[in-house]
Design a protein around this motif. Structure first.
Motif, PDB file in Angstrom:
ATOM      1  N   ASP A  35       0.823  -1.203   0.000  1.00  0.00           N
ATOM      2  CA  ASP A  35       0.000   0.000   0.000  1.00  0.00           C
ATOM      3  C   ASP A  35       0.861   1.258   0.000  1.00  0.00           C
ATOM      4  O   ASP A  35       0.365   2.346  -0.306  1.00  0.00           O
ATOM      5  N   GLU A  36       2.132   1.088   0.346  1.00  0.00           N
ATOM      6  CA  GLU A  36       3.039   2.235   0.428  1.00  0.00           C
ATOM      7  C   GLU A  36       4.469   1.739   0.278  1.00  0.00           C
ATOM      8  O   GLU A  36       4.851   0.728   0.855  1.00  0.00           O
ATOM      9  N   HIS A  63       1.379   6.185  -3.660  1.00  0.00           N
ATOM     10  CA  HIS A  63       1.864   4.979  -2.977  1.00  0.00           C
ATOM     11  C   HIS A  63       3.386   4.988  -2.814  1.00  0.00           C
ATOM     12  O   HIS A  63       3.935   4.059  -2.221  1.00  0.00           O
TER      13      HIS A  63
END
Length: 274
Positions: A35-36, A63
């Motif tokens: 997600d990141e 992201h």
């Protein structure tokens, strides 16, 4: 739905741009994508490295986060900054010259979902020279918490580049510190002492780019760091005096051996054929 997680990767001027691109590609091509992605630029980078990061930043958008340090502070300090910057509770480690296998994160997330008591999940690594499909050795680590804690008294029980951990547990143990290539071992012991629970997946999760004749880091400065690390384990009560003496004789002394001899010893006693 899998829990959200961050990938933390430090980058410094000495990294190879083609290796960085391969490492990032292995992260974004996962069966479960992060997600990141948090990049800590450990001091000024070369134009070629910046170009790779610019390309991924454009492709990944929100992201992909970059934090630029004004000077090179070393991997321990860079990771300390990075952990604080990560937005999600689960943080996966990644280096700028290694490759994660395609289902690495999926396997680790499955452990966290199945076992909410676990704080750290790693796995095996395969080592290669130039071709990630031609691995010459594996570093196999214990898989259950009891065996991991026992191994930690003598040597590092985790493969750092495979680790996914709870951010809270890292911070509660004091986060990363500067320990000249042993910042992960230092952190695992503090986390174990803080009653964190560890596990390793019994399969290769990442491939590490290693010179076949590398040897572990050596020299006087690394030997001094090793002695300081072992003394910190002793002072904290994690190891007793006999283990301290054993570790100094078998670990610190090896650091002073010529590189090729160190490499042969490590390959023989701590690796299995690839």
């Amino acid at each position: 739905m899998s829990p959200a997680f961050s990938v933390l990767m430090p980058v410094y001027a000495g990294d190879d741009p083609s290796h960085l691109e391969a490492a990032l590609r292995s992260v974004v091509d996962q069966s479960v994508r992060p997600d990141e992605i948090v990049i800590v630029e450990d001091g000024p980078l070369t134009d070629a490295l910046s170009d790779v990061l610019d390309s991924y930043e454009r492709a990944q958008g929100d992201h992909f986060s970059r934090y630029r340090l004004r000077e090179n502070v070393g991997i321990g300090n860079a990771l300390r900054v990075g952990v604080r910057r990560c937005e999600h509770e689960l943080v996966a480690r990644m280096d700028a010259d290694d490759i994660s296998v395609p289902d690495r994160f999926e396997r680790q997330l499955a452990v966290f979902e199945r076992r909410p008591d676990v704080d750290v999940v790693g796995g095996y690594i395969a080592e290669f020279d130039d071709d990630p499909d031609d691995c010459f050795a594996c570093r196999i680590v214990p898989t259950n918490h009891t065996s991991i804690a026992a191994r930690a008294r003598f040597r590092n029980p985790m493969n750092h580049i495979t680790v996914m951990a709870r951010r809270r547990a890292i911070l509660e143990a004091g986060n990363y510190r500067d320990f000249l290539g042993m910042e992960d071992y230092d952190l695992w012991v503090r986390m174990l002492s803080n009653e964190a629970t560890f596990a390793n997946v019994p399969s290769v999760l990442a491939k590490a780019r290693i010179d076949r004749d590398y040897g572990q880091r050596g020299g006087l400065s690394v030997t001094k760091a090793e002695v300081r690390l072992q003394r910190s384990f002793y002072r904290s009560g994690f190891i007793d005096a006999p283990i301290l003496l054993y570790n100094l004789l078998t670990r610190a002394s090896v650091r002073l051996l010529p590189k090729r001899i160190r490499g042969r010893l490590i390959t023989r006693y701590t690796r299995t054929p690839g």
